[in-house]
Write a protein that holds these residues in place. Structure first.
Motif, short mmCIF file in Angstrom:
data_model
loop_
_atom_site.label_atom_id
_atom_site.label_comp_id
_atom_site.label_asym_id
_atom_site.label_seq_id
_atom_site.Cartn_x
_atom_site.Cartn_y
_atom_site.Cartn_z
N GLU A 11 1.94 1.71 -3.15
CA GLU A 11 1.37 2.14 -4.40
C GLU A 11 0.39 3.27 -4.35
OE1 GLU A 11 -0.05 0.69 -6.62
OE2 GLU A 11 0.80 -0.74 -6.59
N GLU A 12 1.53 4.14 -2.72
CA GLU A 12 0.63 5.39 -2.85
C GLU A 12 1.78 6.05 -3.09
OE1 GLU A 12 -1.10 8.94 -0.95
OE2 GLU A 12 -1.90 6.54 -1.40
N LYS B 166 3.55 5.55 -5.65
CA LYS B 166 3.20 5.76 -7.10
C LYS B 166 2.87 7.04 -7.69
CE LYS B 166 2.52 2.40 -11.40
NZ LYS B 166 2.30 1.57 -11.19
N ARG B 167 1.33 7.10 -6.75
CA ARG B 167 0.59 7.56 -7.27
C ARG B 167 0.83 9.32 -6.93
NH1 ARG B 167 -3.51 10.52 -5.35
NH2 ARG B 167 -2.68 10.42 -2.51
N GLU C 30 1.01 -0.88 -0.08
CA GLU C 30 0.08 -0.29 0.12
C GLU C 30 0.85 1.17 -0.07
OE1 GLU C 30 -3.06 -0.04 3.22
OE2 GLU C 30 -4.36 -2.29 2.68
#
Length: 89
Positions: free
Chosen positions: A82-83, A85-86, A79
């Motif tokens: 992913e954060e 990357k976002r 998670e």
């Protein structure tokens, strides 16, 4: 010829003024086509370390131990990655 001497003088002066760099390292996965071209195992990585105004390199060959470690980190911190990357996109 005077231009070359002047450039050497400027480079020498800059070297005296610049602080010594801190150790910085990047790990990069080589693209499959580069591995194939160079006869390396797919998944080979290289580390680039900048130290004392030089770049040092080393190869990291793929291994099951490294794969297991990376997969465990991704599972545990997926998670978070992913954060990041976002936010970066």
């Amino acid at each position: 010829m005077a231009e070359i001497l002047e450039l050497e003088k400027v480079e020498t002066e800059l070297k005296r003024e610049l602080p010594k760099p801190k150790k910085d390292t990047w790990i990069l996965k080589l693209p499959p086509e580069v591995c194939e071209l160079e006869g390396l195992a797919e998944g080979t990585m290289i580390s680039l370390t900048i130290r004392n105004v030089k770049i040092q390199t080393s190869m990291i060959r793929p291994s099951a131990k490294i794969d297991d470690f990376v997969n465990r980190i991704i599972e545990d911190e997926g998670e978070y990655f992913e954060e990041i990357k976002r936010i970066g996109d």
